[in-house]
Design a protein around this motif. Structure first.
Motif, PDB file in Angstrom:
ATOM      1  N   ALA A 149       0.588  -1.186  -0.025  1.00  0.00           N
ATOM      2  CA  ALA A 149       0.154  -0.081  -0.089  1.00  0.00           C
ATOM      3  C   ALA A 149       0.749   1.016   0.168  1.00  0.00           C
ATOM      4  CB  ALA A 149      -0.927   0.110   1.282  1.00  0.00           C
ATOM      5  N   LEU A 150       0.275   2.384  -0.451  1.00  0.00           N
ATOM      6  CA  LEU A 150       1.027   3.704  -0.501  1.00  0.00           C
ATOM      7  C   LEU A 150       1.088   4.002   0.885  1.00  0.00           C
ATOM      8  CD1 LEU A 150      -0.885   5.904  -3.355  1.00  0.00           C
ATOM      9  CD2 LEU A 150       1.542   4.923  -3.343  1.00  0.00           C
ATOM     10  N   ALA A 151       0.453   3.461   1.942  1.00  0.00           N
ATOM     11  CA  ALA A 151       0.691   3.821   3.250  1.00  0.00           C
ATOM     12  C   ALA A 151       1.970   3.588   3.909  1.00  0.00           C
ATOM     13  CB  ALA A 151      -0.615   3.326   4.181  1.00  0.00           C
ATOM     14  N   GLN A 152       2.547   2.560   3.234  1.00  0.00           N
ATOM     15  CA  GLN A 152       3.947   2.068   3.569  1.00  0.00           C
ATOM     16  C   GLN A 152       4.766   3.159   3.459  1.00  0.00           C
ATOM     17  OE1 GLN A 152       4.495  -1.618   1.141  1.00  0.00           O
ATOM     18  NE2 GLN A 152       4.649  -2.887   2.990  1.00  0.00           N
ATOM     19  N   ILE A 153       4.714   4.161   2.696  1.00  0.00           N
ATOM     20  CA  ILE A 153       5.555   5.416   2.595  1.00  0.00           C
ATOM     21  C   ILE A 153       5.289   6.314   3.363  1.00  0.00           C
ATOM     22  CG2 ILE A 153       6.283   7.235   0.780  1.00  0.00           C
ATOM     23  CD1 ILE A 153       5.414   5.307  -1.400  1.00  0.00           C
ATOM     24  N   LEU A 154       5.833   6.436   4.700  1.00  0.00           N
ATOM     25  CA  LEU A 154       5.516   7.151   5.702  1.00  0.00           C
ATOM     26  C   LEU A 154       6.001   8.644   5.652  1.00  0.00           C
ATOM     27  CD1 LEU A 154       6.098   4.407   8.502  1.00  0.00           C
ATOM     28  CD2 LEU A 154       3.973   5.084   7.361  1.00  0.00           C
ATOM     29  N   GLY A 155       4.964   9.640   6.269  1.00  0.00           N
ATOM     30  CA  GLY A 155       5.625  10.909   6.452  1.00  0.00           C
ATOM     31  C   GLY A 155       4.375  11.986   6.254  1.00  0.00           C
ATOM     32  N   ARG A 156       4.347  12.998   6.621  1.00  0.00           N
ATOM     33  CA  ARG A 156       3.351  13.904   6.781  1.00  0.00           C
ATOM     34  C   ARG A 156       4.142  15.214   6.096  1.00  0.00           C
ATOM     35  NH1 ARG A 156       2.342  14.649  13.141  1.00  0.00           N
ATOM     36  NH2 ARG A 156       4.377  15.319  13.608  1.00  0.00           N
ATOM     37  N   SER A 157       5.060  15.339   6.033  1.00  0.00           N
ATOM     38  CA  SER A 157       5.730  16.600   5.325  1.00  0.00           C
ATOM     39  C   SER A 157       5.155  16.989   3.716  1.00  0.00           C
ATOM     40  CB  SER A 157       7.196  16.451   5.103  1.00  0.00           C
ATOM     41  OG  SER A 157       7.717  15.481   3.913  1.00  0.00           O
ATOM     42  N   LYS A 158       5.426  18.106   3.501  1.00  0.00           N
ATOM     43  CA  LYS A 158       4.835  18.490   2.074  1.00  0.00           C
ATOM     44  C   LYS A 158       5.382  17.800   0.948  1.00  0.00           C
ATOM     45  CE  LYS A 158       3.967  22.655  -1.053  1.00  0.00           C
ATOM     46  NZ  LYS A 158       4.133  24.045  -0.949  1.00  0.00           N
ATOM     47  N   ALA A 159       6.720  17.538   1.023  1.00  0.00           N
ATOM     48  CA  ALA A 159       7.273  16.724  -0.038  1.00  0.00           C
ATOM     49  C   ALA A 159       6.956  15.497  -0.052  1.00  0.00           C
ATOM     50  CB  ALA A 159       8.853  16.630   0.334  1.00  0.00           C
ATOM     51  N   ILE A 160       6.663  14.642   0.894  1.00  0.00           N
ATOM     52  CA  ILE A 160       6.026  13.313   0.963  1.00  0.00           C
ATOM     53  C   ILE A 160       4.584  13.501   0.326  1.00  0.00           C
ATOM     54  CG2 ILE A 160       5.241  11.298   2.344  1.00  0.00           C
ATOM     55  CD1 ILE A 160       8.203  11.455   1.506  1.00  0.00           C
ATOM     56  N   LEU A 161       3.677  14.360   0.714  1.00  0.00           N
ATOM     57  CA  LEU A 161       2.280  14.536   0.155  1.00  0.00           C
ATOM     58  C   LEU A 161       2.484  14.663  -1.357  1.00  0.00           C
ATOM     59  CD1 LEU A 161       0.633  16.380   3.026  1.00  0.00           C
ATOM     60  CD2 LEU A 161       0.641  13.870   2.578  1.00  0.00           C
ATOM     61  N   THR A 162       3.073  15.377  -1.606  1.00  0.00           N
ATOM     62  CA  THR A 162       3.408  15.421  -3.009  1.00  0.00           C
ATOM     63  C   THR A 162       3.923  14.264  -3.744  1.00  0.00           C
ATOM     64  OG1 THR A 162       3.938  18.197  -2.634  1.00  0.00           O
ATOM     65  CG2 THR A 162       4.549  17.145  -4.870  1.00  0.00           C
ATOM     66  N   LEU A 163       4.706  13.626  -3.301  1.00  0.00           N
ATOM     67  CA  LEU A 163       5.244  12.311  -3.911  1.00  0.00           C
ATOM     68  C   LEU A 163       4.160  11.333  -3.903  1.00  0.00           C
ATOM     69  CD1 LEU A 163       7.363  10.337  -4.772  1.00  0.00           C
ATOM     70  CD2 LEU A 163       7.841   9.913  -2.387  1.00  0.00           C
ATOM     71  N   LEU A 164       3.342  11.174  -2.972  1.00  0.00           N
ATOM     72  CA  LEU A 164       2.367  10.452  -2.975  1.00  0.00           C
ATOM     73  C   LEU A 164       1.315  10.561  -4.146  1.00  0.00           C
ATOM     74  CD1 LEU A 164       1.556   9.893   0.882  1.00  0.00           C
ATOM     75  CD2 LEU A 164       2.616   8.213  -0.765  1.00  0.00           C
ATOM     76  N   GLU A 165       1.044  11.834  -4.179  1.00  0.00           N
ATOM     77  CA  GLU A 165       0.106  12.422  -5.335  1.00  0.00           C
ATOM     78  C   GLU A 165       0.714  11.949  -6.750  1.00  0.00           C
ATOM     79  OE1 GLU A 165      -3.336  13.635  -7.117  1.00  0.00           O
ATOM     80  OE2 GLU A 165      -2.936  13.276  -5.061  1.00  0.00           O
ATOM     81  N   LEU A 166       2.046  12.177  -6.641  1.00  0.00           N
ATOM     82  CA  LEU A 166       2.567  11.867  -8.104  1.00  0.00           C
ATOM     83  C   LEU A 166       2.512  10.224  -8.587  1.00  0.00           C
ATOM     84  CD1 LEU A 166       4.217  12.895 -10.666  1.00  0.00           C
ATOM     85  CD2 LEU A 166       6.244  12.537  -9.190  1.00  0.00           C
TER      86      LEU A 166
END
Length: 470
Positions: A149-166
């Protein structure tokens, strides 16, 4: 109490045999040992063990031979192969012959404990996959239908949220991807997430470390070879592009490829078919390629070490992973998530009460984390193992991450220099001793030999720090 049973361990090296026996005996298993693989087969007929752990490379009869004979005697016997030399060919062969698992030397106590649990607990891995991690580390089973799952990529920073969307946007395309990032930023994790959320998720994800293998071996692993193609090619072998047909091939550290292999890879990407080493027939393939590099490939193109045409073929959609030091707020977020995970695995789990004291947390936040998320995870796993209670203190962190950031604490919380130095030395000695003893399975003599001291010195240090084998 875990389920236990009779285990036969087969290895022509006496030290390895004894080490494996001691680890499994402590778990309550009835362990038999045998250095001669031919005699081991005879003992399987007589003793009827429930699990056989066998070295792969042995004189007279190799591990695959022991596996075949064990299955002939009793198809229900579970067999695990142990080896210091891993190739995809032998891994796939072992699973086709019915092996329960395939792990690399030097293995840890945890590796053996996990495989024993699986053998006697009745939880065998799902079928339908191949062992496909090459170039170092334990081979990883990639199962058909596995969806990390995408949930395995942990983080709440703007950089990680942008990465998840990409990731969500590019997953369902067929475009080639090039992932950039420093070591430890999670390039393979991102590639797996993209595969898992793509239309290819029901097929294999095959990772390859291009920098870890010499040219001749990498060429054979990627494209396969025919029987007699080179010395030692006793049988034909499909390459990983064929194995991954319908799925995804992840080329980690693609800049490690030679110019010759780069040319072959480019032709595969253009023509969508492969020819095995020493062969004349082309096989059509349907794979998505995701490549990764911690080097700037544009610079490599300019200096002539990487083909420009291959770069443009791979770099259809670039994904840049941010280093941990640039992910604001994620060090503490990840540290707490890892701490809960590792504390839950301990016998005396502290669950949600696990936390960090201010000095330890300040040090974690101030450290620059050159090894990124992988380094942070290792540091927290180590700290959780050393902690006697739910609170992680400065002494539980490795020396490189201690006392950094103390200037940010109120003056009354900063220890005096002498006290701080004594605490660092004491903590280092205790940590060094624990790591040393665990590496040698608490064999005092072997630990002393590696440390360059006599056994009595090790015994005094163990007593001084109140250490016990756990």
């Amino acid at each position: 109490m875990e389920n236990t049973g009779k285990i036969l361990i087969v290895d022509d090296e006496a030290d390895a045999l004894d080490n494996c026996r001691r680890i499994l005996s402590r778990l309550g298993h009835d362990c038999l040992t045998e250095q001669d693989p031919v005699r081991a087969v005879q003992r399987i007929q007589i003793e009827r063990p429930e699990l056989v752990l066998t070295d792969l490379c042995m004189p007279g009869l190799d591990g695959l031979g022991v596996l075949s004979e064990a299955k002939r005697v009793d198809p229900t016997i579970k067999v695990v192969l142990l080896t210091a030399y891993a190739t995809v060919q032998t891994a796939v062969a072992s699973m086709r012959h019915g092996a329960l698992d395939y792990i690399l030397k030097p293995y840890s106590s945890k590796d053996l404990e996990e495989v024993a649990k699986r053998a006697f607990g009745g939880t065998e891995p799902n079928g339908g996959g191949v062992l496909a991690q090459v170039g170092g580390g334990r081979l990883q089973r990639t199962r058909s239908g596995e969806t990390p799952a995408l949930a395995q990529i942990l983080g709440r920073s703007k950089a990680i949220l942008t990465l998840l969307e990409l990731i969500r946007k590019v997953a369902d395309t067929e475009a080639s991807l090039l992932i950039y990032g420093e070591s430890g930023t999670g390039k393979e994790l991102v590639a797996r997430a993209i595969h898992a959320h793509s239309r290819r998720a029901a097929h294999s994800f095959v990772p390859v470390d291009c920098a870890a293998l010499p040219d001749t071996l990498l060429e054979s692993e990627l494209f396969g070879h025919e029987k007699g193609a080179f010395t030692g090619a006793h049988a034909a072998k499909p390459g990983l592009f064929e194995v991954a047909n319908g799925g995804t091939v992840f080329l980690d550290e693609v800049s490690g490829m030679s110019q010759t292999l780069q040319a072959r890879l480019l032709r595969v990407l253009q023509e969508r078919h492969v020819r095995r080493v020493g062969g004349t027939r082309y096989s059509d393939i349907d794979v998505r390629v995701i490549a990764a590099s911690n080097r700037n490939l544009e610079d490599a193109c300019r200096n002539g070490t990487f083909r420009e045409d291959l770069y443009y073929r791979l770099n259809v959609i670039p994904i840049v992973l941010p280093p941990l030091r640039e992910r604001e707020g994620d060090v503490e977020f990840l540290a707490r998530a890892f701490l809960r995970r590792f504390m839950d695995k301990k016998a005396n789990s502290f669950g949600d009460t696990a936390t960090f004291d201010p000095m330890a947390l300040s040090s974690l936040n101030a450290y620059t984390w050159p090894g990124n998320v992988r380094e942070l995870q290792n540091v927290i796993e180590r700290a959780a193992a050393l902690a006697d209670g739910p609170v992680i203190r400065l002494e539980h962190l490795p020396e490189r991450a201690r006392l950094i950031g103390l200037k940010e604490l109120p003056d009354h919380e900063v220890p005096r220099y002498k006290e701080a130095k004594q605490e660092v030395v004491r903590s280092f000695e205790r940590t060094y001793l624990l790591d040393l003893l665990k590496r040698h399975d608490w064999h005092m003599g072997h630990a002393a030999q590696e440390a360059g001291v006599d056994r009595k010195t090790i015994e005094r240090m163990v007593k001084r720090h109140g250490l016990t084998e756990s």
